[in-house]
Scaffold this motif. Structure first.
Motif, PDB file in Angstrom:
ATOM      1  N   LEU A  51      55.709  32.041  51.048  1.00  0.00           N
ATOM      2  CA  LEU A  51      56.547  32.990  50.531  1.00  0.00           C
ATOM      3  C   LEU A  51      57.353  32.680  49.278  1.00  0.00           C
ATOM      4  CD1 LEU A  51      57.065  36.055  50.996  1.00  0.00           C
ATOM      5  CD2 LEU A  51      58.833  35.747  52.651  1.00  0.00           C
ATOM      6  N   PHE A  54      55.196  31.890  46.433  1.00  0.00           N
ATOM      7  CA  PHE A  54      54.716  33.388  45.859  1.00  0.00           C
ATOM      8  C   PHE A  54      55.804  33.592  44.670  1.00  0.00           C
ATOM      9  CE2 PHE A  54      55.946  37.651  45.472  1.00  0.00           C
ATOM     10  CZ  PHE A  54      55.079  38.311  45.143  1.00  0.00           C
ATOM     11  N   GLU A  55      57.140  33.441  45.214  1.00  0.00           N
ATOM     12  CA  GLU A  55      58.108  33.885  44.475  1.00  0.00           C
ATOM     13  C   GLU A  55      58.187  33.044  43.117  1.00  0.00           C
ATOM     14  OE1 GLU A  55      61.705  34.112  46.810  1.00  0.00           O
ATOM     15  OE2 GLU A  55      61.881  36.187  46.562  1.00  0.00           O
ATOM     16  N   ALA A  58      55.395  33.756  40.744  1.00  0.00           N
ATOM     17  CA  ALA A  58      55.774  35.148  40.037  1.00  0.00           C
ATOM     18  C   ALA A  58      56.543  34.584  38.861  1.00  0.00           C
ATOM     19  CB  ALA A  58      55.969  35.970  40.936  1.00  0.00           C
ATOM     20  N   GLU A  59      57.472  34.022  39.277  1.00  0.00           N
ATOM     21  CA  GLU A  59      58.624  33.873  38.269  1.00  0.00           C
ATOM     22  C   GLU A  59      58.269  32.880  37.156  1.00  0.00           C
ATOM     23  OE1 GLU A  59      61.791  34.549  39.008  1.00  0.00           O
ATOM     24  OE2 GLU A  59      62.952  33.475  37.025  1.00  0.00           O
ATOM     25  N   ALA A  61      55.354  32.996  35.996  1.00  0.00           N
ATOM     26  CA  ALA A  61      54.317  33.892  35.387  1.00  0.00           C
ATOM     27  C   ALA A  61      54.831  34.579  33.977  1.00  0.00           C
ATOM     28  CB  ALA A  61      53.707  34.993  36.367  1.00  0.00           C
ATOM     29  N   LYS A  62      56.354  34.718  34.235  1.00  0.00           N
ATOM     30  CA  LYS A  62      57.127  35.068  33.152  1.00  0.00           C
ATOM     31  C   LYS A  62      57.186  34.229  31.981  1.00  0.00           C
ATOM     32  CE  LYS A  62      60.725  36.476  35.606  1.00  0.00           C
ATOM     33  NZ  LYS A  62      62.013  37.076  35.878  1.00  0.00           N
ATOM     34  N   PHE A  81      50.450  34.452  48.747  1.00  0.00           N
ATOM     35  CA  PHE A  81      51.024  35.543  49.778  1.00  0.00           C
ATOM     36  C   PHE A  81      49.972  35.714  50.954  1.00  0.00           C
ATOM     37  CE2 PHE A  81      50.982  39.884  51.197  1.00  0.00           C
ATOM     38  CZ  PHE A  81      52.364  39.966  51.499  1.00  0.00           C
TER      39      PHE A  81
ATOM     40  N   GLU B  55      54.830  41.810  38.443  1.00  0.00           N
ATOM     41  CA  GLU B  55      55.973  40.770  38.368  1.00  0.00           C
ATOM     42  C   GLU B  55      57.392  41.539  38.490  1.00  0.00           C
ATOM     43  OE1 GLU B  55      55.493  40.002  33.722  1.00  0.00           O
ATOM     44  OE2 GLU B  55      55.436  37.867  34.378  1.00  0.00           O
ATOM     45  N   ALA B  58      57.724  41.232  42.072  1.00  0.00           N
ATOM     46  CA  ALA B  58      58.110  39.811  42.805  1.00  0.00           C
ATOM     47  C   ALA B  58      59.483  39.548  42.457  1.00  0.00           C
ATOM     48  CB  ALA B  58      57.082  38.733  42.216  1.00  0.00           C
ATOM     49  N   GLU B  59      59.795  40.251  41.366  1.00  0.00           N
ATOM     50  CA  GLU B  59      61.460  39.716  40.817  1.00  0.00           C
ATOM     51  C   GLU B  59      62.454  40.732  41.861  1.00  0.00           C
ATOM     52  OE1 GLU B  59      61.965  38.241  38.152  1.00  0.00           O
ATOM     53  OE2 GLU B  59      64.125  38.880  38.224  1.00  0.00           O
ATOM     54  N   ALA B  61      61.540  41.115  44.827  1.00  0.00           N
ATOM     55  CA  ALA B  61      61.531  40.475  46.057  1.00  0.00           C
ATOM     56  C   ALA B  61      62.672  39.530  46.035  1.00  0.00           C
ATOM     57  CB  ALA B  61      60.286  39.772  46.304  1.00  0.00           C
ATOM     58  N   ALA B  74      56.925  41.534  48.506  1.00  0.00           N
ATOM     59  CA  ALA B  74      55.677  40.492  48.261  1.00  0.00           C
ATOM     60  C   ALA B  74      54.183  41.190  48.400  1.00  0.00           C
ATOM     61  CB  ALA B  74      55.766  39.257  48.664  1.00  0.00           C
TER      62      ALA B  74
END
Lengths: 249, 249
Positions: A51, A54-55, A58-59, A61-62, A81, B55, B58-59, B61, B74
């Protein structure tokens, strides 16, 4: 096949036939309450790790420089995930409250991520690569000592998410374009390894059942000397990966 | 079935049988280069919207008050990512470079998200709910004017991700616990709607093929008056959803 460099040690390390816990399935092995507690810890730690991964992805990805890179990171995040879902479902199916099993490991992961927030896209990639590789090495080592059902689950969620290849290509290209980047990222990788070891020690100190399993209190053939060898295999593998990336570890 | 309140208008609005583009499949409809360009715009906008939703969720989350809430967010993020994959794959399969199709819409989405960064968990939930609902209403309206293949794809990716129910339950519980929260979130929802309209206008002004399709230049039976009615149906649906949430829109 994935660790040819360890081949010379294989004869000494690998058991000829599964014995003890490794020869049992979950129904048999979980009759021992201490083994059961250790597996719940392991699944909880792995689930929260997925988990958190995943976060983190995703972070990252920015920070991606292109839309295609962004989509690639989002894909990896989504794969993590789905691994989380499998682990959570297993915890639920053995009658454990998944969030309860994960809670004890939140602080260690949060501590790690707080101390190692990447400042740019490349640091994020190196972190994802280093973190995944170390975690994957560790869980593969532990898997050999698990009952057959838990082992299959753990090896399943460690399936390659395409991460490594992607990160290695991007980091190598960046170092080719500007060799000074290599020095900065090598320092960064050292910091990541140091922080990972420090958080692991915290977990080992706090989680008795898990630590006892690691030092051979439950699964046989896994003593303290073997734990030491395991950590040195993991550290060596890290050093080789960094060298292959063009980074001096 | 989902818009019973529009029933009295149905006879006037709904075509008895699909005609024009709506009666054709992609192979037939895409022979018209302007229709093709409009669909590429639509798929690009939808694809980037899904990636941006991934995004954003996920943010959000990270703001979740419990591990279970974090896992729920998620899961939704991962569902949005799989929608993105379908749209990207369709763009590729009709010979379009997916990132090229998405690029024109990046600024509008980024502008929207920059102007509406949630300051807490509840604002994030309201934003996800309002944003998804408006986007979903819009694409369902447009879908009726698309060729059969594109329509099936668009309706497929709008499938409920479980979002709405989750958000509504959490927001209602928070307002029950502290009614003042309702006033703050009502203002927030108004700001979201205003910003969404302002970014939509920007897209309409910049994307000729898409706008021409919306005002009936390609698909028949879709004139400017109908566009006006469409926007009023979307705004009314928003108002009703906010009232059902306990927020005065």
């Amino acid at each position: 096949m994935t660790t040819p460099d360890n081949a010379p040690d294989k004869a000494a390390d690998a058991p000829a036939e599964p014995t003890g816990i490794a020869a049992q399935d979950w129904a048999q092995a979980s009759a021992d309450p201490q083994y059961r507690a250790a597996v719940v810890d392991l699944l909880g730690a792995l689930a929260y790790g997925e988990l958190a991964a995943f976060e983190r992805l995703a972070e990252d990805a920015k920070l991606a420089p292109t839309l295609a890179d962004k989509a690639e990171l989002a894909k990896m995040a989504s794969a993590e995930f789905h691994h989380f879902e499998q682990l959570r479902d297993r915890l639920a199916s053995i009658g454990e409250e998944p969030t309860g099993a994960m809670e004890p490991f939140v602080a260690a992961y949060e501590g790690f991520h707080k101390q190692t927030a990447p400042s740019d896209w490349l640091e994020g990639l190196v972190k994802a690569y280093v973190g995944d590789s170390i975690a994957s090495d560790f869980y593969r080592e532990v898997a050999a000592r698990l009952d057959s059902d838990t082992r299959a689950l753990v090896l399943g969620v460690l399936d390659d998410t395409g991460h490594a290849t992607f990160a290695v290509e991007k980091v190598r290209a960046a170092i080719d374009a500007d060799p000074r980047v290599g020095g900065r990222l090598a320092l960064w990788a050292r910091r990541l390894m140091g922080e990972a070891l420090s958080q692991s020690q915290r977990v080992v100190a706090e989680r008795d059942a898990l630590s006892t399993m690691l030092v051979g209190g439950v699964a046989d053939g896994f003593d303290l000397a073997e734990v030491g060898r395991m950590f040195s295999r993991i550290t060596e593998a890290h050093t080789k990966r960094m060298a292959a990336l063009g980074l001096a570890a």
